[in-house]
Write an enzyme that holds these catalytic residues in place. Structure first.
Site, PDB file in Angstrom:
ATOM      1  N   CYS A   2      13.708  20.355  32.161  1.00  0.00           N
ATOM      2  CA  CYS A   2      13.498  21.792  32.016  1.00  0.00           C
ATOM      3  C   CYS A   2      14.383  22.571  32.983  1.00  0.00           C
ATOM      4  O   CYS A   2      14.759  22.079  34.041  1.00  0.00           O
ATOM      5  CB  CYS A   2      12.042  22.135  32.292  1.00  0.00           C
ATOM      6  N   ARG A  27      20.619  20.359  29.851  1.00  0.00           N
ATOM      7  CA  ARG A  27      19.511  19.550  30.357  1.00  0.00           C
ATOM      8  C   ARG A  27      18.557  19.131  29.242  1.00  0.00           C
ATOM      9  O   ARG A  27      17.742  18.235  29.424  1.00  0.00           O
ATOM     10  CB  ARG A  27      18.738  20.344  31.420  1.00  0.00           C
ATOM     11  N   TRP A  74      11.253  21.258  28.219  1.00  0.00           N
ATOM     12  CA  TRP A  74      11.326  19.947  27.556  1.00  0.00           C
ATOM     13  C   TRP A  74       9.927  19.376  27.609  1.00  0.00           C
ATOM     14  O   TRP A  74       9.393  19.107  28.682  1.00  0.00           O
ATOM     15  CB  TRP A  74      12.330  19.052  28.284  1.00  0.00           C
ATOM     16  N   ASN A  98       8.858  22.936  36.294  1.00  0.00           N
ATOM     17  CA  ASN A  98       9.465  21.664  35.933  1.00  0.00           C
ATOM     18  C   ASN A  98       8.641  20.557  36.576  1.00  0.00           C
ATOM     19  O   ASN A  98       8.258  20.665  37.735  1.00  0.00           O
ATOM     20  CB  ASN A  98      10.904  21.549  36.462  1.00  0.00           C
ATOM     21  N   GLY A  99       8.419  19.457  35.851  1.00  0.00           N
ATOM     22  CA  GLY A  99       7.698  18.338  36.432  1.00  0.00           C
ATOM     23  C   GLY A  99       6.379  18.083  35.724  1.00  0.00           C
ATOM     24  O   GLY A  99       6.155  18.535  34.592  1.00  0.00           O
ATOM     25  N   GLU A 476      24.906  -0.853  26.970  1.00  0.00           N
ATOM     26  CA  GLU A 476      25.259   0.563  27.053  1.00  0.00           C
ATOM     27  C   GLU A 476      25.706   1.088  25.698  1.00  0.00           C
ATOM     28  O   GLU A 476      25.352   2.208  25.307  1.00  0.00           O
ATOM     29  CB  GLU A 476      26.360   0.764  28.100  1.00  0.00           C
ATOM     30  N   LYS A 480      23.919   4.163  23.736  1.00  0.00           N
ATOM     31  CA  LYS A 480      24.631   5.359  23.284  1.00  0.00           C
ATOM     32  C   LYS A 480      24.403   5.601  21.801  1.00  0.00           C
ATOM     33  O   LYS A 480      24.197   6.739  21.359  1.00  0.00           O
ATOM     34  CB  LYS A 480      26.133   5.218  23.558  1.00  0.00           C
ATOM     35  N   GLU A 483      20.890   6.905  21.288  1.00  0.00           N
ATOM     36  CA  GLU A 483      20.741   8.264  21.790  1.00  0.00           C
ATOM     37  C   GLU A 483      21.315   9.294  20.828  1.00  0.00           C
ATOM     38  O   GLU A 483      20.702  10.337  20.569  1.00  0.00           O
ATOM     39  CB  GLU A 483      21.449   8.411  23.144  1.00  0.00           C
ATOM     40  N   HIS A 499      18.897 -17.575  20.360  1.00  0.00           N
ATOM     41  CA  HIS A 499      17.539 -17.663  20.892  1.00  0.00           C
ATOM     42  C   HIS A 499      16.643 -16.552  20.350  1.00  0.00           C
ATOM     43  O   HIS A 499      15.665 -16.174  21.007  1.00  0.00           O
ATOM     44  CB  HIS A 499      17.569 -17.623  22.419  1.00  0.00           C
ATOM     45  N   LYS A 599      18.805  15.824  30.114  1.00  0.00           N
ATOM     46  CA  LYS A 599      19.925  15.375  30.935  1.00  0.00           C
ATOM     47  C   LYS A 599      19.472  14.842  32.282  1.00  0.00           C
ATOM     48  O   LYS A 599      19.857  13.767  32.707  1.00  0.00           O
ATOM     49  CB  LYS A 599      20.904  16.539  31.135  1.00  0.00           C
TER      50      LYS A 599
END
Length: 604
Positions: A2, A27, A74, A98-99, A476, A480, A483, A499, A599
Site C-alpha cells: 500500500c 507498489r 492492497w 500500511n501493514g 526464477e 516470473k 507472476e 523423481h 512491489k
C-alpha cells in the site's frame, strides 16, 4: 505494498495527492482514496480499481482543502470495495494504514461492546474506532493517537487526520516504512521517497517505533518510549525520468532493457581497475560460514550465490527463505556472517530476519536497491545494487543487480580466503566487465522470444529445468511466468525430473531447458531427451556449442553468447525474463501490476 501520502500545503492538496499516489502505483493496489480538512470539516473520496477512477470521482465530487491524506490499498483484510478502501473515517478522525494489525479481532470485540461497532471487513477501521472513542472521551488528537498506538500489535505505517485540525497530521511507524518531507511552509509524509520527490528533496526517515506530530512548521518526533528525538534530514536525488516508461510499452520492458547499463554502473562503482572496491569491513578470511536470507526473486539470487561462495571461495553457505527463517530458529555460529537481500529494503520478512540475526552472528551485510531503506540502515554494512527505481512489480534489473553484487562478494571472499590468486581474480573481474556487452546480445533475442511466447501463451502448465546455478534460474523463470502470465509453472533441478516431475510430461507441456555448454551440459541434455521421449515440447536456452550438440532435439532454441561460468547465471536471467514478459503481453495480462501482487511486501 500500500502507498501513503500526506500533505499540509499552501494550495489545494487533492490534485497533489493524486499525482503523488500515481508515483506509488508500482507498489500494487486495488483501491484508492483521499481525505481532506477544509473549513474545519473532514471529508473523503474513495474508489475501487485504478487511480483514474478516483480522479474521475474527484471531477464530479471535488474535495477541497489544503491538508489531506491519501492511500492506495492492497487488500489484506476484506475484498476490494469502497467500504474497505482507505482512508477509514470514524467521527472526527480519518486514518490510512500500511501493514497488519494482529490484535484487531479482540479490539473490534471490545469496541463493539463499548458502542463502536465495525462497519467494514478491515483491520484498519479498528484504528480509527480506537482514536474516535478516545476523542469522544475528551482526549486531544495527540493524546488520542498516543492511546491508540499503545493498543496496537503488528506492523504498520499510520497517518491520522483530524476534523478541525488543518495544521496537524500524526504519523507513526512500526515495521512498515514512513518518511517525513520538509518544504517551505509545507510538510509531507509518504511511505516512499519516490512519492515525495516532486514535492521536496528533504526527507527524514522515521525509525522503528517512532511517531511524529507534523505541522507546517515542522515535525516533532518521539520514539517508542515517548521521548522526543532528533532524526537526521536526508537529501534525496530521484529523477522524474526514472519513473517514466521512456518510450516503452511497459515499465518492465524498460527495466529489462536497462540491465546492461545497470550492471555496468554497479561494476564501475565496485571495481577500480582490476581491483575490487567494496566497503571497508568486508574481510571474509575468518568467517566460518554464511547464512543468506531473502524472499521470492531475491531468494533465488541467494541460491545462485551459494554456488559462487562455495565453489569460488570454499565458504559454506546456507540459504533460507526469510518468511521461514525466524520460525525455524536455526542454530547460528556467533562467528558467522549473514547476507540479507531485498530489492526494496523494506521486505517485512527479510527485515524481521535481519533483526533476528543481530547479536546472533558477527556481521549482517545487506544487498539492497534502496540505500535509505530500513534494511540498509539496520545492517552492519549495506551494498546498494544501484539499479535505480524499479517500477514493475516483477523484478528484472533488481534481480540481475543482486546477482552482480553477490558475485563481487563471492570474489572478495575467495580473495580473502586465499582461494584465488591475483591472476585468476583479474580474469574473473574481466569476465564481469564484459557482461554488459553479452547482455546486449541477449536482449537482441527479444523478437525470437516473442515468437516462442505466442505459443507458450496457450499452455496451461510450463516446466523449467536446469542444473547447478541454472537450477535457481529455472525457479526464477517459473516464478516470473507465474507472476506475469498467470500460467502455472514450476522450476526443477533437471536431475530431479525422474523423481516425480516427469509424470507431468506430455505433448501439451512446454519444457524450458537452461543449459549452457558447461560441465553439467551432457547430464542436462540427457534429462532433455527424457522429456522429448515422452512427447514434451523442449525450448532450449543454450550457447553456440550447446546448440551444435543438442539443438536438433529441441522444438525451439535460443542461442546466447558464450559466457564464463561466473556470469552465465546473470546472462541467462534475460531470456527467462523476456519469455515471461512476452507471454504476458500475448495473453493480455497486466504486465507491470499483476493481480494480487505488490512491489514492496511490508506484511508477513
Amino acid at each position: 505494498m500500500c502507498g501513503i501520502v500526506g500533505i499540509l500545503g499552501q494550495h489545494e492538496v487533492a490534485p497533489l495527492i493524486v499525482e503523488a499516489l500515481k508515483r506509488l502505483e508500482y507498489r500494487g493496489y486495488d483501491s484508492a482514496g483521499i481525505a481532506t480538512v477544509a473549513a474545519g470539516r473532514l471529508d473523503r473520496r474513495r474508489a475501487v480499481g485504478k487511480l483514474v477512477n478516483l480522479s474521475d470521482l474527484l471531477v464530479h465530487a471535488p474535495l477541497a482543502g489544503k491538508a489531506g491524506i491519501g492511500h492506495t490499498r492492497w487488500a489484506t483484510h476484506g475484498a476490494a470495495t469502497v467500504a474497505n478502501a482507505h482512508p477509514h473515517q470514524v467521527g472526527r478522525v480519518a486514518v490510512v494504514h500500511n501493514g497488519i494489525i494482529e490484535n484487531y479481532r479482540e479490539l473490534r470485540a471490545e469496541l463493539a461492546a463499548a458502542g463502536y461497532p465495525a462497519t467494514t471487513e478491515t483491520d484498519t477501521e479498528t484504528i480509527a474506532l480506537l482514536a474516535a472513542r478516545a476523542l469522544d472521551e475528551g482526549a486531544t488528537p495527540r493524546a488520542a493517537a498516543a492511546a491508540t498506538l499503545a493498543r496496537l500489535r503488528g506492523a504498520f505505517a499510520l497517518l491520522f487526520l483530524f476534523q478541525g485540525e488543518d495544521d496537524l497530521m500524526i504519523a507513526a511507524r512500526r515495521g512498515s516504512p514512513l518518511a517525513v518531507g520538509h518544504g517551505a511552509g509545507e510538510m509531507f509524509v509518504g511511505s516512499d521517497a519516490i512519492a515525495l520527490a516532486p514535492l521536496t528533496d528533504r526527507i527524514t526517515y522515521l525509525e522503528e517505533g517512532d511517531w511524529a506530530l507534523v505541522s507546517r512548521a515542522g515535525a516533532e518526533i518521539r520514539d517508542a518510549a515517548g521521548e522526543q528525538v532528533h532524526r537526521p534530514e536526508t537529501r534525496i536525488e530521484i529523477a522524474t525520468v526514472q519513473v517514466e516508461k521512456a518510450g516503452h510499452k511497459h515499465f518492465m520492458a524498460k527495466e529489462i532493457a536497462e540491465q546492461p547499463v545497470v550492471i555496468a554502473d554497479a561494476l564501475r562503482h565496485y571495481i577500480r581497475g582490476e581491483e575490487l572496491a567494496l566497503p571497508a569491513g568486508l574481510d571474509f578470511g575468518p568467517v566460518p560460514r554464511l547464512t543468506l536470507v531473502a524472499c521470492g526473486t531475491a531468494h533465488f539470487a541467494c541460491q545462485v550465490a551459494k554456488y559462487w561462495f562455495e565453489g569460488l571461495a570454499g565458504l559454506a553457505a546456507e540459504v533460507d527463505i526469510a518468511s521461514e527463517f525466524r520460525y525455524r530458529d536455526p542454530p547460528l555460529d556467533p562467528r558467522a556472517w549473514a547476507i540479507v537481500v531485498s530489492q526494496s529494503g523494506e521486505t517485512a520478512d527479510t527485515l524481521a530476519a535481519l533483526r533476528h540475526l543481530r547479536g546472533r552472528v558477527a556481521r549482517v551485510v545487506a544487498v539492497v536497491n534502496v540505500p535509505t531503506s530500513s534494511i540498509a540502515r539496520e545492517a552492519d554494512i549495506a551494498l546498494p545494487i544501484l539499479a535505480g527505481v524499479e517500477v514493475s512489480v516483477a523484478s528484472s534489473k533488481g534481480f540481475t543487480g543482486q546477482l552482480a553484487v553477490l558475485a563481487l562478494l563471492a570474489l572478495k571472499a575467495a580473495a580473502d580466503r586465499g582461494a584465488i590468486d591475483r591472476a585468476a581474480l583479474a580474469a574473473q573481474v574481466a569476465a564481469l566487465r564484459a557482461l554488459p556487452g553479452l547482455m546486449n546480445h541477449a536482449l537482441a533475442l527479444s523478437p525470437a522470444v516473442a515468437a516462442i511466447a505466442r505459443g507458450l501463451a496457450e499452455a496451461r502448465d510450463v516446466l523449467f529445468l536446469g542444473r547447478g546455478p541454472m537450477y535457481p534460474l529455472a525457479r526464477e523463470g517459473a516464478l516470473k511466468l507465474k507472476e506475469l502470465s498467470y500460467i502455472h509453472a514450476e522450476g526443477e533441478a533437471a536431475g530431479e525430473l525422474k523423481h516425480g516431475p516427469i509424470a507431468l510430461v506430455d505433448a501439451h507441456l512446454p519444457v524450458v531447458v537452461l543449459a549452457p555448454r558447461d560441465g553439467l551440459f551432457d547430464k542436462t541434455v540427457s534429462n532433455m531427451q527424457e522429456v522429448r521421449a515422452r512427447g514434451g515440447r523442449v525450448i532450449l536456452v543454450t550457447d553456440r556449442a550447446g546448440s551444435a550438440a543438442a539443438g536438433a532435439d529441441a522444438a525451439e532454441i535460443l542461442i546466447l553468447p558464450d559466457a564464463p561460468p561466473l556470469v552465465a547465471p546473470v546472462l541467462y536471467a534475460l531470456p527467462v525474463q523476456l519469455l515471461a514478459y512476452h507471454t504476458a503481453v500475448a495473453k493480455g495480462t497486466d504486465v507491470d501490476q499483476p493481480r494480487n501482487l505488490a512491489k514492496s511486501v511490508t506484511v508477513e
